[in-house]
Design a protein around this motif. Structure first.
Motif, PDB file in Angstrom:
ATOM      1  N   LYS A  91      -9.537   9.359  -2.792  1.00 22.72           N
ATOM      2  CA  LYS A  91      -8.326   8.630  -3.197  1.00 22.72           C
ATOM      3  C   LYS A  91      -8.273   7.047  -2.911  1.00 22.72           C
ATOM      4  O   LYS A  91      -8.381   6.758  -1.407  1.00 22.72           O
TER       5      LYS A  91
ATOM      6  N   PRO B 231      -5.793   3.591  -2.519  1.00 24.30           N
ATOM      7  CA  PRO B 231      -4.368   3.455  -2.147  1.00 24.30           C
ATOM      8  C   PRO B 231      -3.400   3.228  -3.530  1.00 24.30           C
ATOM      9  O   PRO B 231      -4.223   2.886  -4.433  1.00 24.30           O
ATOM     10  N   LEU B 232      -2.199   3.774  -3.287  1.00 24.11           N
ATOM     11  CA  LEU B 232      -1.577   3.616  -4.323  1.00 24.11           C
ATOM     12  C   LEU B 232      -0.143   2.907  -3.818  1.00 24.11           C
ATOM     13  O   LEU B 232       0.244   2.983  -2.865  1.00 24.11           O
ATOM     14  N   THR B 233       0.387   2.162  -4.654  1.00 23.75           N
ATOM     15  CA  THR B 233       1.721   1.405  -4.492  1.00 23.75           C
ATOM     16  C   THR B 233       2.808   2.071  -4.490  1.00 23.75           C
ATOM     17  O   THR B 233       3.144   3.113  -5.211  1.00 23.75           O
ATOM     18  N   THR B 234       3.668   1.855  -3.383  1.00 20.75           N
ATOM     19  CA  THR B 234       4.963   2.491  -3.324  1.00 20.75           C
ATOM     20  C   THR B 234       5.859   1.148  -3.008  1.00 20.75           C
ATOM     21  O   THR B 234       5.818   0.437  -2.256  1.00 20.75           O
TER      22      THR B 234
ATOM     23  N   ASN C 129       1.833   9.083  -2.737  1.00 18.59           N
ATOM     24  CA  ASN C 129       0.919   9.887  -1.585  1.00 18.59           C
ATOM     25  C   ASN C 129       1.839  10.836  -0.884  1.00 18.59           C
ATOM     26  O   ASN C 129       1.349  12.018  -0.634  1.00 18.59           O
TER      27      ASN C 129
ATOM     28  N   LEU D 238      -7.016  -2.501   9.805  1.00 16.59           N
ATOM     29  CA  LEU D 238      -6.911  -1.202   8.871  1.00 16.59           C
ATOM     30  C   LEU D 238      -8.234  -1.065   7.868  1.00 16.59           C
ATOM     31  O   LEU D 238      -8.372  -0.057   7.236  1.00 16.59           O
TER      32      LEU D 238
ATOM     33  N   GLU E  58      -9.166   9.448   2.122  1.00 20.25           N
ATOM     34  CA  GLU E  58      -8.679   8.173   1.900  1.00 20.25           C
ATOM     35  C   GLU E  58      -8.729   7.065   3.054  1.00 20.25           C
ATOM     36  O   GLU E  58      -9.130   7.504   3.889  1.00 20.25           O
TER      37      GLU E  58
ATOM     38  N   VAL F 282      -6.457   4.289   5.491  1.00 17.51           N
ATOM     39  CA  VAL F 282      -5.123   4.459   6.159  1.00 17.51           C
ATOM     40  C   VAL F 282      -4.488   3.430   5.319  1.00 17.51           C
ATOM     41  O   VAL F 282      -3.334   3.270   5.019  1.00 17.51           O
ATOM     42  N   HIS F 283      -5.301   2.365   5.062  1.00 19.68           N
ATOM     43  CA  HIS F 283      -4.355   0.970   4.307  1.00 19.68           C
ATOM     44  C   HIS F 283      -3.816   1.213   3.050  1.00 19.68           C
ATOM     45  O   HIS F 283      -4.212   2.104   2.451  1.00 19.68           O
ATOM     46  N   GLY F 284      -3.207   0.146   2.572  1.00 23.44           N
ATOM     47  CA  GLY F 284      -2.377   0.165   1.152  1.00 23.44           C
ATOM     48  C   GLY F 284      -3.156  -0.510   0.328  1.00 23.44           C
ATOM     49  O   GLY F 284      -4.448  -0.868   0.428  1.00 23.44           O
ATOM     50  N   THR F 285      -2.574  -0.879  -0.838  1.00 26.45           N
ATOM     51  CA  THR F 285      -3.298  -1.649  -1.827  1.00 26.45           C
ATOM     52  C   THR F 285      -3.694  -3.020  -1.786  1.00 26.45           C
ATOM     53  O   THR F 285      -4.125  -3.835  -2.602  1.00 26.45           O
ATOM     54  N   ALA F 286      -3.144  -3.855  -0.437  1.00 26.17           N
ATOM     55  CA  ALA F 286      -3.300  -5.209  -0.124  1.00 26.17           C
ATOM     56  C   ALA F 286      -3.244  -5.937  -1.528  1.00 26.17           C
ATOM     57  O   ALA F 286      -4.211  -6.683  -1.732  1.00 26.17           O
TER      58      ALA F 286
ATOM     59  N   ASP G 225      -2.131  -8.643  -1.349  1.00 23.24           N
ATOM     60  CA  ASP G 225      -2.456 -10.558  -1.375  1.00 23.24           C
ATOM     61  C   ASP G 225      -4.017 -10.762  -1.610  1.00 23.24           C
ATOM     62  O   ASP G 225      -4.500 -11.798  -1.712  1.00 23.24           O
ATOM     63  N   ILE G 226      -5.037  -9.627  -1.525  1.00 22.39           N
ATOM     64  CA  ILE G 226      -6.401  -9.875  -1.632  1.00 22.39           C
ATOM     65  C   ILE G 226      -6.955  -9.029  -2.888  1.00 22.39           C
ATOM     66  O   ILE G 226      -8.130  -9.355  -3.092  1.00 22.39           O
TER      67      ILE G 226
ATOM     68  N   ASN H 273     -12.400  -5.030   2.534  1.00 20.59           N
ATOM     69  CA  ASN H 273     -13.444  -4.190   3.257  1.00 20.59           C
ATOM     70  C   ASN H 273     -13.450  -2.812   2.860  1.00 20.59           C
ATOM     71  O   ASN H 273     -12.369  -2.099   2.908  1.00 20.59           O
TER      72      ASN H 273
HETATM   73  P1  NAI Z   1      -1.592  -3.001   3.074  1.00 22.29           P
HETATM   74  O1  NAI Z   1      -2.202  -1.949   4.144  1.00 22.29           O
HETATM   75  O2  NAI Z   1      -1.934  -2.944   1.434  1.00 22.29           O
HETATM   76  O3  NAI Z   1      -2.082  -4.523   3.703  1.00 22.29           O
HETATM   77  C1  NAI Z   1      -1.659  -4.859   5.152  1.00 22.29           C
HETATM   78  C2  NAI Z   1      -2.646  -5.922   5.390  1.00 22.29           C
HETATM   79  O4  NAI Z   1      -3.858  -5.599   5.631  1.00 22.29           O
HETATM   80  C3  NAI Z   1      -2.855  -7.071   4.285  1.00 22.29           C
HETATM   81  O5  NAI Z   1      -2.816  -8.278   4.844  1.00 22.29           O
HETATM   82  C4  NAI Z   1      -4.109  -6.688   3.460  1.00 22.29           C
HETATM   83  O6  NAI Z   1      -4.837  -7.650   3.030  1.00 22.29           O
HETATM   84  C5  NAI Z   1      -4.923  -6.305   4.742  1.00 22.29           C
HETATM   85  N1  NAI Z   1      -5.764  -5.024   4.276  1.00 22.29           N
HETATM   86  C6  NAI Z   1      -5.524  -3.838   3.821  1.00 22.29           C
HETATM   87  N2  NAI Z   1      -6.695  -3.235   3.364  1.00 22.29           N
HETATM   88  C7  NAI Z   1      -7.623  -4.113   3.550  1.00 22.29           C
HETATM   89  C8  NAI Z   1      -9.003  -4.277   3.422  1.00 22.29           C
HETATM   90  N3  NAI Z   1      -9.508  -2.758   3.023  1.00 22.29           N
HETATM   91  N4  NAI Z   1      -9.950  -5.177   3.755  1.00 22.29           N
HETATM   92  C9  NAI Z   1      -9.342  -6.142   4.028  1.00 22.29           C
HETATM   93  N5  NAI Z   1      -8.013  -6.327   4.481  1.00 22.29           N
HETATM   94  C10 NAI Z   1      -7.245  -5.207   4.074  1.00 22.29           C
HETATM   95  O7  NAI Z   1      -0.005  -2.736   3.483  1.00 22.29           O
HETATM   96  P2  NAI Z   1       1.275  -3.157   2.898  1.00 22.29           P
HETATM   97  O8  NAI Z   1       1.012  -4.665   2.270  1.00 22.29           O
HETATM   98  O9  NAI Z   1       2.215  -2.934   3.937  1.00 22.29           O
HETATM   99  O10 NAI Z   1       1.375  -2.218   1.642  1.00 22.29           O
HETATM  100  C11 NAI Z   1       1.029  -2.725   0.143  1.00 22.29           C
HETATM  101  C12 NAI Z   1       1.189  -1.760  -0.686  1.00 22.29           C
HETATM  102  O11 NAI Z   1       0.332  -0.317  -0.397  1.00 22.29           O
HETATM  103  C13 NAI Z   1       2.524  -0.814  -0.671  1.00 22.29           C
HETATM  104  O12 NAI Z   1       3.003  -0.688  -1.866  1.00 22.29           O
HETATM  105  C14 NAI Z   1       2.286   0.165   0.302  1.00 22.29           C
HETATM  106  O13 NAI Z   1       3.506   1.193   0.018  1.00 22.29           O
HETATM  107  C15 NAI Z   1       1.178   0.862  -0.209  1.00 22.29           C
HETATM  108  N6  NAI Z   1       0.378   1.810   0.589  1.00 22.29           N
HETATM  109  C16 NAI Z   1      -0.174   2.605   0.435  1.00 22.29           C
HETATM  110  C17 NAI Z   1      -0.969   3.765   1.147  1.00 22.29           C
HETATM  111  C18 NAI Z   1      -1.817   4.603   0.380  1.00 22.29           C
HETATM  112  O14 NAI Z   1      -1.853   4.793  -0.845  1.00 22.29           O
HETATM  113  N7  NAI Z   1      -2.423   5.520   1.405  1.00 22.29           N
HETATM  114  C19 NAI Z   1      -0.619   3.376   2.553  1.00 22.29           C
HETATM  115  C20 NAI Z   1      -0.057   2.272   2.929  1.00 22.29           C
HETATM  116  C21 NAI Z   1       0.540   1.321   1.970  1.00 22.29           C
END
Ligand code: NAI
Length: 335
Positions: free
Chosen positions: A67, A69-72, A82, A244, A260, A262-266, A268-269, A276
C-alpha cells in the motif's frame, strides 16, 4: 507458483513510488500477480467511498497488500483510512525496522539496526471517543489499553526477536504517570517476558527513550510499545538513519498483512518525480519475508544498499539529482 497481492496506489506521491516499486518487483520475477484496489481520495473520486467494499474484499481474499500512503486531513474532515484498515483487519502489530544505510544524510551512517514493534489497534492513537464540548473549550479522548492487546504485541516482539536472532527487547512505557493504561501494558509485558528467558528484556520510560535513541541508538535491538508512543518513536528512528524515504512498515494481523512506507503522501513533492521509492521497496522486502521468500527479500535489500553505496541516481532527499523511476531502475539493475 503465483501469489496474488492487493496493490493500493494511494494519494500524492503514492502512484509514483508504487510504479517504481512494482518495476523492481517485476524485474525479480517473483511470480507475483497484482490485484489493484483503490483507497483514500482516489477511491472517493472514482467510487464515492474512501474505503470501498471491493478493496476490503480484495485484501480479505489475497491476505496481503502493498500500500502507498493515503491522505488524512489534519484536525478536521474524515478519519484515517490507515487506522480504519488496521482496525477492520485487526492488524495488531506494526513492525518498523530502522537500519543505518550508506551515503544518507544521516547522523548515524553506521551502528543503528533496530525494530520498533508498535501496538496498532488500541490506545490514544485510534481516537476512540474523541469529542469537543459545544463551547469548543474542552476536548476528550478515551485511551483503552487491554491485557489481551498488550500481551499479543509483546509476545509478537519476543517471537520476532527469536526468529531474527535478536537478543534484547526494550519495553517502552510511561507507567510512572499513566498508571492505568501504561501500567497495564508494562505489567503484562513483564509477565510475557518470563516466557522468554533467552531474550534480555529491559524497561524504559518513553521520554528517556527518545533521548537515549538520539544519543546512543546502538543500545536498542527491538522496542515494543503502545500505539501513540510507537508512532512517534518510529519516526524518530527513521530520522536517525536518513529520513522517511528509507523507513518501511508492516501491519500484521492473524488473517491479513499490509506493507507500506512509514511516510505520508508528501504533497509538497507529489507529481514531480522526486520521491524516494526505497521506503516502499523496503516494505516490499518485509512482504517477501512474510510470503516465505527471505532470500528474495535479502536480494532486494542488498540491491538497495549497493545502489546507495554507488550513489547511483539517488533522489534529492538523499542529496542526488535522480528521479523516482531512475532510482528504481538503478536498484533493479543490481538484483
Ligand atoms: P509526509 O511523510 O508526507 O512528508 C513529510 C516530509 O517528508 C515532506 O517534506 C515530504 O516531502 C518528505 N517525504 C516523505 N516521503 C518522502 C519520500 N518518499 N521521498 C522524499 N521525501 C519524502 O508527512 P506529512 O506531510 O505530515 O503528511 C502528508 C499526508 O500524508 C497527510 O495527509 C498524512 O495524514 C498522510 N500520511 C499518511 C500515511 C500513510 O498512509 N501510511 C503516513 C503518514 C502520513
Amino acid at each position: 507458483m503465483t501469489q496474488t497481492i492487493t496493490v493500493i496506489r494511494g494519494d500524492g506521491i503514492g502512484p509514483e513510488i508504487m510504479d517504481a516499486a512494482l518495476y523492481v518487483l517485476d524485474t525479480m520475477q517473483l511470480g507475483l500477480q497484482y490485484e489493484f484496489a483503490d483507497a483514500g481520495l482516489v477511491a472517493l473520486e472514482k467510487q464515492g467511498e474512501l474505503l470501498p467494499q471491493s478493496t476490503m474484499d480484495s485484501i480479505r481474499k489475497t491476505r496481503v497488500a502493498l500500500k502507498s500512503p493515503l491522505t488524512t486531513p489534519v484536525g478536521e474532515g474524515f478519519s484515517s483510512i490507515n487506522v480504519e484498515l488496521r482496525k477492520r483487519f485487526d492488524l495488531y502489530a506494526n513492525v518498523r525496522p530502522a537500519k543505518s544505510f550508506p551515503n544518507t544524510k544521516s547522523r548515524f551512517p553506521t551502528g543503528v539496526d533496530l525494530i520498533t514493534v508498535r501496538e496498532n489497534t488500541e490506545g490514544a492513537y485510534i481516537g476512540e471517543g474523541q469529542s469537543l464540548s459545544e463551547d469548543g473549550e474542552t476536548a476528550l479522548l478515551t485511551q483503552r489499553v487491554t491485557r489481551r492487546g498488550s500481551e499479543r504485541i509483546v509476545r509478537y516482539a519476543f517471537e520476532l526477536a527469536r526468529k531474527t536472532g535478536r537478543k534484547k527487547v526494550t519495553v517502552v512505557h510511561k507507567a510512572n504517570i499513566l498508571k492505568s493504561t501504561s501500567g497495564l501494558f508494562l505489567k503484562t509485558a513483564r509477565a510475557v517476558a518470563t516466557d522468554y528467558p533467552d531474550i534480555e528484556c529491559n524497561e524504559m520510560i518513553v521520554d528517556n527513550t527518545c533521548m537515549q535513541l538520539v544519543m546512543r541508538p546502538e543500545q536498542f535491538d527491538i522496542i515494543v510499545t503502545t500505539n501513540l508512543f510507537g508512532d512517534i518513536i518510529s519516526d524518530l528512528c527513521a530520522g536517525l538513519v536518513g529520513g522517511l524515504g528509507l523507513a518501511p512498515g508492516a501491519n500484521i494481523g492473524t488473517d491479513a498483512a499490509i506493507f507500506e512506507a512509514v511516510h505520508g503522501t508528501a504533497p509538497d513533492i507529489a507529481g514531480q518525480g522526486k520521491a524516494n521509492p526505497c521506503a516502499l521497496l523496503l516494505g516490499a522486502a518485509q512482504m517477501l519475508d512474510h510470503l516465505g521468500m527471505p532470500d528474495k527479500a535479502t536480494r532486494l535489500r542488498d540491491a538497495i544498499v549497493a545502489t546507495l553505496e554507488a550513489k547511483d541516481s539517488l533522489t534529492p532527499d538523499l542529496g542526488g539529482t535522480g528521479n523516482t523511476m531512475a532510482f528504481a531502475k538503478a536498484i533493479a539493475s543490481r538484483i
